[in-house]
Design a protein around this motif. Structure first.
Motif, mmCIF file in Angstrom:
data_model
loop_
_atom_site.group_PDB
_atom_site.id
_atom_site.type_symbol
_atom_site.label_atom_id
_atom_site.label_comp_id
_atom_site.label_asym_id
_atom_site.label_seq_id
_atom_site.Cartn_x
_atom_site.Cartn_y
_atom_site.Cartn_z
ATOM 1 N N THR A 1 -2.737 -2.007 6.843
ATOM 2 C CA THR A 1 -1.389 -1.898 6.282
ATOM 3 C C THR A 1 -1.182 -0.503 5.726
ATOM 4 O OG1 THR A 1 -1.988 -2.532 4.020
ATOM 5 C CG2 THR A 1 -1.588 -4.313 5.588
ATOM 6 N N GLY A 2 0.048 -0.262 5.251
ATOM 7 C CA GLY A 2 0.354 0.944 4.509
ATOM 8 C C GLY A 2 0.091 0.741 3.027
ATOM 9 N N LEU A 3 0.694 1.613 2.209
ATOM 10 C CA LEU A 3 0.445 1.567 0.768
ATOM 11 C C LEU A 3 0.895 0.237 0.172
ATOM 12 C CD1 LEU A 3 -0.370 2.901 -1.893
ATOM 13 C CD2 LEU A 3 1.913 3.961 -1.975
ATOM 14 N N TYR A 4 2.148 -0.163 0.413
ATOM 15 C CA TYR A 4 2.673 -1.440 -0.076
ATOM 16 C C TYR A 4 3.253 -2.210 1.113
ATOM 17 C CZ TYR A 4 2.186 -0.255 -5.013
ATOM 18 O OH TYR A 4 1.673 0.053 -6.257
ATOM 19 N N PRO A 5 2.535 -3.179 1.660
ATOM 20 C CA PRO A 5 3.084 -3.968 2.778
ATOM 21 C C PRO A 5 4.347 -4.703 2.341
ATOM 22 C CG PRO A 5 0.732 -4.383 2.464
ATOM 23 C CD PRO A 5 1.186 -3.617 1.277
ATOM 24 N N GLN A 6 5.339 -4.681 3.209
ATOM 25 C CA GLN A 6 6.605 -5.345 2.914
ATOM 26 C C GLN A 6 6.774 -6.611 3.741
ATOM 27 O OE1 GLN A 6 9.995 -3.004 3.910
ATOM 28 N NE2 GLN A 6 11.493 -4.556 3.339
ATOM 29 N N LEU A 7 6.500 -6.498 5.024
ATOM 30 C CA LEU A 7 6.619 -7.635 5.933
ATOM 31 C C LEU A 7 5.463 -7.598 6.920
ATOM 32 C CD1 LEU A 7 10.428 -7.529 6.797
ATOM 33 C CD2 LEU A 7 9.293 -9.256 5.417
#
Length: 748
Positions: free
Chosen positions: A344-350
């Motif tokens: 994932t990235g820094l803060y996964p959103q979906l």
């Protein structure tokens, strides 16, 4: 009456079938790309499948009842029918995880069935087994499937046992029967026992010495032959994967040590350059793909001490940080990386839901309950830093404290590491300034290199790096920054994953290789949450980001409308429609009623399944009871058979309204039955007179009395089926257990 005799032939062949099936299924499962269950699970599945096939052979009725038992299973395991059908279709339309069990178990069952049919049904099983074993193990051995070699040896051992047994079975009965003065040692069971002991001993020793011989050579170590084959049979090159195309990882959580030897640690070892292409990523280049997040440092390695739980919602970034984040969407395909970790990235959103349950831990790591299927594509929408965070505004906001484990340091950490960190950060006013100071110190004063000696076992990894080596690669810089940050009082954690290449391939995708693996760290800043920091020279830090942030406030679910039709997990509860109201009022009585209905359906399914299982067991028991009863009758003497079938016939005559009247003599009764049952070749009066002689006299009985009594019983039984109906007979005989129970006497 004699007991059932032990069937040595069937028992031996069942043993051989189990051995041959295990020998074939093990390399085949591995050759299909699955890690497969361990030996004991494979053995149990093989024996269960073999037992089921034997059950079908002796009780064919099971074949019709077994599908009925599967009907309520979807309610037992999946309360949602649509979810059940979707998962069922996924089993056949999607490549399963390497450590999944569905296709390996199906493969084991099918191979066991094929070997079972060949051994027990084929007229010449040995040539067929030889062809199957040789072609399978040779192909898989050529493809460097490591278990193909011992599987070939084991298969050969069982094949030779079957060959020897089949040859011996032709001469043992004749040898045992031709010797009139044969002792017990020359009987057929003794011959079999002697042969079994001798053969198994020889083959076991041969197998043992063959397996312990050195095998560190390629399956076909003939360069000339390989060159000729590669030139004339180009398809062989596609069958044997090149070394750079080998699968990496064991299906567990991602760690950088995947690219080294299994016995090595992640820290303090020479770097292992692996150019194997592992991931295909579509999206933005130069993106950090966060894999494992570790929180405990012992002086030599990092560990994860946070427990996993099923993901309900993704963590939301602090509101003060939203304006500094940019949404990025990545589509990730695991080409040759076998791991359960979701990147994932820094803060996964979906997250588009892959096959399997998603788990999350307190460190923010995401993984599946099984490994991600190779070549399966999943989509990650994440927030990453676009601007340098507004530190001064954010740090003044009070935020919840973090766990003490993010400040943990080894008890034997050399004091000079702590002193250096505190000396460098003594004048810094806040956590962000401390981390940036340490980050800059490492980037300016230490050199990046991949040619590094191993850290001595007696030395702390960070201490050796800071004061002796003063050069290293990403794991050195990330660990040093995390440990020094903790020494300065800033909570930190260690991350490993990948950085996607900056330049895409011709098709627009980014192909991530083992050489793109990277390690960095995150620090917790009050009011801003967890932010990444990069101490490794040559990699981008937030210092390169724009200084001023936007004033626009991001919508949490911007861009969700373009999502595909697969289910998504986002901030808050699981959602398939981002505009759906998931407030507390929306999940009130209707949700409770749905859960109640599902529980009632589940209870009904369980009850139905139990009843069905009990019915199957009862039917099998009754069928066995009837067969045993008739076998006991046929094992009796001629006198006993006549009496037994006569008494059994009387029971069914009563069901045909032909029972004995009160005060009626046996002669009158037999005459009435003879008139009611018109048969040219059978006379019930003669049968009754013969049975009376058998019961009360020692006179010689008619030669065909037993056969006449048996034939008359079958005639009356067929008339009973026609009159009462087969359904009534099914209930009376197979459900209630009448007529053929042990309570009916076999004599008058």
């Amino acid at each position: 009456m004699t007991g059932r005799r032990f069937n040595f032939d069937l028992a031996f062949k069942v043993l051989v079938i189990a051995g041959l099936s295990l020998s074939l299924s093990t390399p085949v499962v591995r050759g299909l790309g699955y890690s497969g269950p361990d030996f004991w699970v494979r053995l149990v599945v093989t024996l269960v499948a073999l037992g089921f096939y034997l059950l079908l052979q002796h009780y064919p009725l099971t074949a019709f009842l077994f599908p009925l038992a599967l009907a309520p299973l979807y309610r037992l395991y999946h309360l949602n029918p649509r979810l059940f059908l979707a998962k069922l279709m996924a089993l056949f339309s999607l490549k399963q995880p390497a450590d999944s069990l569905f296709w390996p178990l199906v493969t084991i069952g099918l191979i066991t069935l094929a070997v079972y049919l060949v051994v027990l049904r084929a007229r010449r099983p040995l040539p067929l087994l030889f062809a199957a074993g040789f072609s399978t193990t040779a192909l898989l051995w050529y493809r460097f499937v490591d278990v193909a070699y011992p599987a070939a040896i084991t298969f050969s051992a069982f094949w030779l046992m079957l060959l020897s047994y089949n040859r011996g079975a032709l001469i043992w009965p004749e040898a045992a029967g031709s010797d009139e003065s044969a002792s017990e040692n020359c009987s057929l069971p003794a011959m079999r026992k002697t042969w079994l002991t001798y053969t198994v001993s020889i083959l076991t020793l041969t197998l043992f010495f063959t397996l312990v011989l050195p095998k560190n050579f390629a399956p076909a170590p003939w360069p000339g032959l390989q060159s000729w084959a590669a030139e004339h049979f180009t398809i062989l090159q596609s069958l044997r994967p090149a070394e750079e195309a080998a699968i990496r990882g064991d299906g567990g959580e991602f760690r950088l040590l995947v690219f080294g030897r299994p016995e090595e640690k992640e820290l303090g070892v020479p770097m292992y350059l692996d150019s194997t292409v592992l991931l295909e990523v579509r999206g933005k280049g130069g993106t950090y793909l966060k894999g494992s997040v570790l929180d405990f440092y012992d002086g030599h390695s990092w560990f994860d001490t946070a427990g996993y739980q099923e993901l309900i919602s993704l963590p939301r970034p602090p509101e003060q940080l939203i304006a500094d984040l940019a949404e990025s969407e990545l589509t990730i395909r695991h080409l040759r990386l076998r791991t359960s970790t979701l990147f994932t990235g820094l803060y996964p959103q979906l997250i588009s839901l892959p096959p399997g349950a998603i788990l999350i831990n307190e460190n923010g790591s995401l993984k599946l309950d099984k490994s991600v299927p190779l070549h399966y594509e999943y989509r990650i929408v994440s927030y990453n830093l676009l601007y340098r965070p507004a530190v001064e505004a954010g740090l003044g906001i009070e935020s919840p404290p973090v766990a003490e484990r993010y400040l943990q340091l080894p008890a034997n950490l050399p004091p000079r590491v702590i002193n250096l960190a505190r000396e460098l950060t003594a004048e810094q006013p806040n956590s962000y300034a401390k981390i940036k100071t340490l980050e800059g110190y490492l980037r300016r004063h230490f050199k990046y290199t991949i040619e590094i000696p191993a850290t001595p076992e007696s030395r702390d990894f960070v201490d050796h790096f800071l004061f002796d080596l003063q050069e290293g690669y990403c794991t050195y810089f990330a660990t040093a920054l995390a440990v020094m940050g903790r020494a300065a009082g800033v909570p930190t954690r260690y991350l490993s994953g990948f950085v996607t290449p900056a330049i895409p391939a011709a098709n627009g995708a980014y192909y991530v290789a083992g050489t793109d693996a990277h390690a960095w760290m995150e620090a917790y800043l009050p009011g801003l949450g967890w932010l990444p920091f990069e101490a490794t020279p040559g990699y981008t830090t937030d210092s390169f980001l724009p200084l001023r942030s936007r004033n626009t406030y991001k919508q949490y679910f911007s861009g969700v409308g373009q999502a595909d039709d697969r289910a998504l997990i986002g901030w808050g509860p699981r959602v398939s429609d981002p505009d759906q109201d998931w407030s507390a009022n929306a999940s009130g009585d209707s949700l409770d009623n749905l859960q109640l209905i599902n529980r009632l359906i589940l209870a009904a399914a369980l009850f139905t399944l139990v009843l069905l299982a009990a019915l199957v067991v009862l039917l099998l028991f009754r069928l066995r009871q009837v067969k045993q009863y008739l076998k006991k009758l046929d094992d009796l003497s001629s006198r006993g058979q006549a009496v037994g079938y006569y008494n059994l016939t009387l029971s069914f005559l009563e069901q045909l309204a032909l029972g004995k009247y009160p005060g009626e003599t046996p002669q009158e009764y037999s005459l009435r039955i003879a008139r009611a049952v018109h048969l040219w070749d059978l006379n019930f009066q003669d049968i009754s007179a013969g049975v009376s002689l058998a019961l009360y006299s020692r006179q010689t009985l008619p030669v065909d009395l037993a056969s006449q009594a048996r034939l008359f019983f079958h005639i009356i039984f067929d008339r009973y089926l026609a009159t009462a109906g087969r359904l009534t007979a099914f209930v009376e005989i197979l459900i209630r257990g009448r007529y053929f129970s042990e309570t009916i006497p076999l004599s008058g």
